[in-house]
Design an enzyme around this catalytic site. Sequence first.
Site, mmCIF file in Angstrom:
data_model
loop_
_atom_site.group_PDB
_atom_site.id
_atom_site.type_symbol
_atom_site.label_atom_id
_atom_site.label_comp_id
_atom_site.label_asym_id
_atom_site.label_seq_id
_atom_site.Cartn_x
_atom_site.Cartn_y
_atom_site.Cartn_z
ATOM 1 C CG HIS B 82 -1.804 1.209 1.303
ATOM 2 N ND1 HIS B 82 -3.004 1.271 0.630
ATOM 3 C CD2 HIS B 82 -1.670 2.397 1.942
ATOM 4 C CE1 HIS B 82 -3.574 2.440 0.849
ATOM 5 N NE2 HIS B 82 -2.795 3.142 1.656
ATOM 6 C CG ASP B 161 -12.409 3.987 5.161
ATOM 7 O OD1 ASP B 161 -11.915 4.852 5.903
ATOM 8 O OD2 ASP B 161 -12.124 3.876 3.963
ATOM 9 N NE ARG B 168 -10.793 11.192 8.171
ATOM 10 C CZ ARG B 168 -9.860 10.443 7.603
ATOM 11 N NH1 ARG B 168 -10.158 9.212 7.220
ATOM 12 N NH2 ARG B 168 -8.643 10.909 7.423
ATOM 13 C CB SER B 183 -8.934 5.716 6.479
ATOM 14 O OG SER B 183 -9.429 5.607 5.162
ATOM 15 C CE LYS B 187 -9.412 2.170 3.031
ATOM 16 N NZ LYS B 187 -9.451 3.400 2.219
#
Lengths: 432, 432
Positions: B82, B161, B168, B183, B187
């Site tokens: 990621h 999320d 947000r 967040s 995931k």
Amino acid sequence: VSFVEIIARKRDGGELSAEEIRTFVRGATSGTVADEQLAALLMAICIRGASAAETRALVEAMSDSGARWRLEESFPGVVDKHSTGGVGDSVSLVFAPLVLACGVPVAMMAGAGLGHTQGTLDKLAAIPGFAPARNRAEALERLQRCGAVFAAQSAEIAPADRKLYALRDVTATVPSLPLIVASIMSKKLAVGAGRLVLDVKWGSGAFRKTLDDATALAEALADVARAAGVRTSVLITDMDEPLGRQLGSASEVRSALAVLEGGGEARLRAVTLELAVEALVMSGRARDGARRGLESALADGRARAAWDRIVRAHGGDPNPERLARPRRSVAVPAPRAGYVASVDGEALGLLAVTLGAGRRQQGDVVDPAAGIDVRVTSGEHVNLGDTLVNLELGEREIDVRLATVRAVRAFRLADVAPPGRPLVAARIGDPG
Amino acid sequence: VSFVEIIARKRDGGELSAEEIRTFVRGATSGTVADEQLAALLMAICIRGASAAETRALVEAMSDSGARWRLEESFPGVVDKHSTGGVGDSVSLVFAPLVLACGVPVAMMAGAGLGHTQGTLDKLAAIPGFAPARNRAEALERLQRCGAVFAAQSAEIAPADRKLYALRDVTATVPSLPLIVASIMSKKLAVGAGRLVLDVKWGSGAFRKTLDDATALAEALADVARAAGVRTSVLITDMDEPLGRQLGSASEVRSALAVLEGGGEARLRAVTLELAVEALVMSGRARDGARRGLESALADGRARAAWDRIVRAHGGDPNPERLARPRRSVAVPAPRAGYVASVDGEALGLLAVTLGAGRRQQGDVVDPAAGIDVRVTSGEHVNLGDTLVNLELGEREIDVRLATVRAVRAFRLADVAPPGRPLVAARIGDPG
């Protein structure tokens, strides 16, 4: 500047411009800013605070969100009086006729009860036929007829405050000092009296539990009023226990009448006189002369007569026999002998709400007959089995045993008498 | 405990229990907590922060708000990778086939672009027919077919999320470290790979502008991963200027292909290799052996072949001739001679979005042909009139003069060459 950027600045502890605050308030009123954005900004204000300039801008913007009655223009010298809310606090009902009897016109925006407190609007509703003014024309009409007006906050007065208060209530942002100041003062400025007497309560039965918190609120209120050109005097008064011994709409009207007839409860009478003195001093009376004038108005029936005029001008029936009476009364006995060391005003206020004297949630109907008759206060001595309070029951079905336990727990009994507390802790502002 | 009390505790800087955080997240998912209450709590978290325990509880609750794919159970050793988002960052497209070519299965949840960044999901969409996995069955099917899967975040993955991110975005609570960690990691945990390589970007083209901020994020991510039993390695890499020289969906796929064919851009290749080494070391390879293995896979065509297998397994056509080409290209000349002192990645990223390579708002369609071809990077020398970038225009009508001015302003030219910055600033975590 986008609204997200405005939120971000306050989030980081920055200061908002008057124009940005107007954007916020207009967005709240018109619905063009989303509730979640308003809530985020309210929380940021609650944590980061607001400068004096921001607070003043917020007050003005919230006032401008609805009608401005400008009563001072039509009734020069008209006095507004406001309390931050307490228990057994029927001062407004005495203050208006008393001050009016001494020649000073009065305009008050009466609110409904909040939390553990009962509101003046609910107490007035106990008087058959009484209709508070709901717009400028009605307010002027009542002022012209009798020299005083009780008005109810309507959709035309500071609608931004209604919107923001509803959000604050569910987002844990009620205790924010600048938001409290803005809520109170936006309505005062919208009514537009030129003189203002504020009664900031402190103690267990008030929303401000400490003298420091109450003083900060008093100073912030006085600052905003001064900036708006309103002559203001603030007294910080004791609400560590209920002010009057009667809690409940009809019985508080009766308490007020007793003071207006020259007798009544000592604490209720004393606080009302102190506030009324401020109003008269603002109107040019000497302090000593003001007190003497008020005492004679109570003694010679002028204050009581002014009450009847005010009630009739509002369409009400001043006959006290028409006030509701409790269905039955349950005495709560002292569990031991001793001195009353403290009486928890918030606990008794919440218990009164349970009995039907207030609202647990919006839409609840207040029972004018329900309430609590407090028989002993701090410093007094009780024997085992003496009555602490009478629970005055109205229409609602109550668990009497539970209510009794709650009432007993509101009293702390001790072997020695507690030290006294002054009724008026401080005076802020310059009425002269 | 009412939700207002939960908000009030965080407002005052207190710590919430895991059960209270679950109440919050469940309320967000089910709609039983009002948006304004969620927003108020998000702002309170944003200002007051969250403890490591609160952050871990938030991650777990958000993961549990939807499906858990538990890919590690079906594909032991599967690696997730990621990036926190940057410009010209097509690392994921190289990483997956490269690591797969060395025998390690890969699962990545690809996201859409955010702000000035382009998302892997948008780049994959430039490949005709490419369909990312949208549920566990599709993910397993693609893994079985080719050993790697690109998945798209769907409604079944961490729905809390999605809900909280939308709030947000409009309440200025995006930059909160614990909310960012929650967040990202919610995931990751929902996908459930047992190994994780994180690329935290820092610099002008990243969301974290300073190395301190990036390090704090990297440590918080590693802490949550460790607590969840995920073997994790985090690299903090440079995003002060675009990583690759191509911005835009189709051209970034071509950039990735160039690296996979053994050539390509040096910075893109270098960062991808560093991250791939972490993945192989986690799988038990020695660090030196890992690097040699990866370099041979690039040199001998295995990485390129793996790419074709992955694309076909996702229903796509790997023929690079089918990638979109810009309608026309406009060269932006250097306004003076000098060394490139800096390239503002965020400014170029936003310009690429304007050209059509990203979304200005939800629902915008990304044009795969649009983008920016960056010709010079920091430290290089240009003469007056040399091309800084080519604006690659797609379907959208563009104000070319304004775009040219914006492109020029993203470059700072100086008389001396700037000091170099390391591509990898730090490594956190223990892959071994």
